[in-house]
Write a protein that holds these residues in place. Structure first.
Motif, mmCIF file in Angstrom:
data_model
loop_
_atom_site.group_PDB
_atom_site.id
_atom_site.type_symbol
_atom_site.label_atom_id
_atom_site.label_comp_id
_atom_site.label_asym_id
_atom_site.label_seq_id
_atom_site.Cartn_x
_atom_site.Cartn_y
_atom_site.Cartn_z
ATOM 1 N N ILE A 8 0.880 -1.159 0.000
ATOM 2 C CA ILE A 8 0.000 0.000 0.000
ATOM 3 C C ILE A 8 0.922 1.213 0.000
ATOM 4 O O ILE A 8 1.875 1.281 0.784
ATOM 5 C CB ILE A 8 -0.894 0.037 1.267
ATOM 6 C CG1 ILE A 8 -1.774 -1.199 1.361
ATOM 7 C CG2 ILE A 8 -1.699 1.329 1.320
ATOM 8 C CD1 ILE A 8 -2.884 -1.275 0.353
ATOM 9 N N ILE A 9 0.661 2.151 -0.890
ATOM 10 C CA ILE A 9 1.452 3.372 -0.993
ATOM 11 C C ILE A 9 0.552 4.551 -0.640
ATOM 12 O O ILE A 9 -0.508 4.733 -1.246
ATOM 13 C CB ILE A 9 2.001 3.568 -2.432
ATOM 14 C CG1 ILE A 9 2.775 2.347 -2.907
ATOM 15 C CG2 ILE A 9 2.816 4.840 -2.534
ATOM 16 C CD1 ILE A 9 4.063 2.082 -2.189
ATOM 17 N N LEU A 10 0.958 5.351 0.335
ATOM 18 C CA LEU A 10 0.246 6.568 0.700
ATOM 19 C C LEU A 10 1.068 7.757 0.219
ATOM 20 O O LEU A 10 2.274 7.804 0.471
ATOM 21 C CB LEU A 10 0.073 6.671 2.217
ATOM 22 C CG LEU A 10 -0.607 5.507 2.923
ATOM 23 C CD1 LEU A 10 -0.573 5.726 4.426
ATOM 24 C CD2 LEU A 10 -2.022 5.361 2.446
ATOM 25 N N HIS A 29 4.369 2.176 16.874
ATOM 26 C CA HIS A 29 5.013 0.925 16.446
ATOM 27 C C HIS A 29 4.270 0.285 15.272
ATOM 28 O O HIS A 29 4.029 -0.928 15.251
ATOM 29 C CB HIS A 29 5.139 -0.065 17.605
ATOM 30 C CG HIS A 29 5.843 0.512 18.786
ATOM 31 N ND1 HIS A 29 7.192 0.752 18.780
ATOM 32 C CD2 HIS A 29 5.384 0.934 19.984
ATOM 33 C CE1 HIS A 29 7.545 1.280 19.949
ATOM 34 N NE2 HIS A 29 6.465 1.406 20.692
ATOM 35 N N LEU A 30 3.894 1.127 14.291
ATOM 36 C CA LEU A 30 3.195 0.655 13.099
ATOM 37 C C LEU A 30 4.196 0.429 11.968
ATOM 38 O O LEU A 30 5.195 1.143 11.865
ATOM 39 C CB LEU A 30 2.130 1.671 12.674
ATOM 40 C CG LEU A 30 0.998 1.860 13.686
ATOM 41 C CD1 LEU A 30 0.112 3.024 13.288
ATOM 42 C CD2 LEU A 30 0.182 0.585 13.805
ATOM 43 N N PRO A 31 3.943 -0.548 11.106
ATOM 44 C CA PRO A 31 4.894 -0.896 10.053
ATOM 45 C C PRO A 31 4.899 0.119 8.902
ATOM 46 O O PRO A 31 3.973 0.900 8.732
ATOM 47 C CB PRO A 31 4.388 -2.250 9.557
ATOM 48 C CG PRO A 31 2.919 -2.197 9.814
ATOM 49 C CD PRO A 31 2.766 -1.404 11.083
ATOM 50 N N PRO A 58 -3.419 -2.552 10.758
ATOM 51 C CA PRO A 58 -3.352 -1.662 11.916
ATOM 52 C C PRO A 58 -3.117 -0.192 11.521
ATOM 53 O O PRO A 58 -3.707 0.703 12.119
ATOM 54 C CB PRO A 58 -2.167 -2.200 12.724
ATOM 55 C CG PRO A 58 -2.037 -3.621 12.298
ATOM 56 C CD PRO A 58 -2.460 -3.658 10.859
ATOM 57 N N LEU A 59 -2.286 0.036 10.525
ATOM 58 C CA LEU A 59 -2.032 1.409 10.082
ATOM 59 C C LEU A 59 -3.298 2.027 9.498
ATOM 60 O O LEU A 59 -3.692 3.132 9.865
ATOM 61 C CB LEU A 59 -0.907 1.448 9.045
ATOM 62 C CG LEU A 59 -0.707 2.800 8.345
ATOM 63 C CD1 LEU A 59 -0.305 3.876 9.334
ATOM 64 C CD2 LEU A 59 0.301 2.685 7.237
ATOM 65 N N LEU A 60 -3.960 1.318 8.595
ATOM 66 C CA LEU A 60 -5.161 1.855 7.953
ATOM 67 C C LEU A 60 -6.280 2.083 8.962
ATOM 68 O O LEU A 60 -7.053 3.030 8.828
ATOM 69 C CB LEU A 60 -5.612 0.935 6.823
ATOM 70 C CG LEU A 60 -4.625 0.811 5.656
ATOM 71 C CD1 LEU A 60 -5.136 -0.190 4.630
ATOM 72 C CD2 LEU A 60 -4.349 2.165 5.015
ATOM 73 N N SER A 65 -7.135 8.833 12.594
ATOM 74 C CA SER A 65 -6.904 9.472 13.888
ATOM 75 C C SER A 65 -5.639 10.333 13.888
ATOM 76 O O SER A 65 -5.463 11.174 14.749
ATOM 77 C CB SER A 65 -6.814 8.426 14.999
ATOM 78 O OG SER A 65 -5.633 7.651 14.867
ATOM 79 N N PHE A 66 -4.758 10.127 12.893
ATOM 80 C CA PHE A 66 -3.560 10.950 12.772
ATOM 81 C C PHE A 66 -3.939 12.235 12.054
ATOM 82 O O PHE A 66 -4.669 12.223 11.076
ATOM 83 C CB PHE A 66 -2.465 10.245 11.965
ATOM 84 C CG PHE A 66 -1.997 8.944 12.564
ATOM 85 C CD1 PHE A 66 -1.892 8.770 13.932
ATOM 86 C CD2 PHE A 66 -1.665 7.884 11.750
ATOM 87 C CE1 PHE A 66 -1.461 7.570 14.468
ATOM 88 C CE2 PHE A 66 -1.226 6.679 12.276
ATOM 89 C CZ PHE A 66 -1.125 6.522 13.642
ATOM 90 N N ALA A 67 -3.440 13.344 12.505
ATOM 91 C CA ALA A 67 -3.727 14.639 11.865
ATOM 92 C C ALA A 67 -2.749 14.849 10.717
ATOM 93 O O ALA A 67 -1.895 15.724 10.754
ATOM 94 C CB ALA A 67 -3.617 15.759 12.888
ATOM 95 N N VAL A 68 -2.874 14.018 9.681
ATOM 96 C CA VAL A 68 -1.953 14.053 8.548
ATOM 97 C C VAL A 68 -2.753 14.147 7.259
ATOM 98 O O VAL A 68 -3.624 13.311 7.005
ATOM 99 C CB VAL A 68 -1.072 12.781 8.513
ATOM 100 C CG1 VAL A 68 -0.207 12.746 7.278
ATOM 101 C CG2 VAL A 68 -0.224 12.694 9.770
ATOM 102 N N GLU A 69 -2.459 15.168 6.466
ATOM 103 C CA GLU A 69 -3.134 15.316 5.168
ATOM 104 C C GLU A 69 -2.393 14.488 4.130
ATOM 105 O O GLU A 69 -1.207 14.640 3.918
ATOM 106 C CB GLU A 69 -3.120 16.777 4.748
ATOM 107 C CG GLU A 69 -3.796 17.012 3.415
ATOM 108 C CD GLU A 69 -3.709 18.450 2.959
ATOM 109 O OE1 GLU A 69 -4.031 18.698 1.797
ATOM 110 O OE2 GLU A 69 -3.293 19.305 3.752
#
Length: 76
Positions: A8-10, A29-31, A58-60, A65-69
């Motif tokens: 998966i590429i973000l 501690h997310l991959p 777990p990341l998705l 919840s992360f404040a990341v655009e």
């Protein structure tokens, strides 16, 4: 020969957003890891987060919840 894996590429609008996700993932501690954005995805700031599909759950689940655009997501 190495076995091919799917990822998966973000992608991100800004370098600051990419670095913020890197920091958040380290704290939780997310991959995954930061990589240059693949040429086949010409989007964003030039940095992308890559995580193997089988480890992405777990990341998705926590991503909102992360404040990341971020600009987008792709499976490669």
């Amino acid at each position: 020969m190495r076995k091919k894996r799917k990822y998966i590429i973000l992608t991100f609008a800004t370098t600051e957003a990419a670095l913020a996700l890197e920091e958040a993932c380290a704290e939780q501690h997310l991959p995954g890891r930061l990589i240059p954005t693949p040429q086949s995805i010409s989007a964003g700031c030039g940095l992308a987060w890559r995580v193997p599909v089988e480890e992405a759950g777990p990341l998705l689940a926590q991503l909102d919840s992360f404040a990341v655009e971020r600009v987008g997501e792709a499976e490669m």
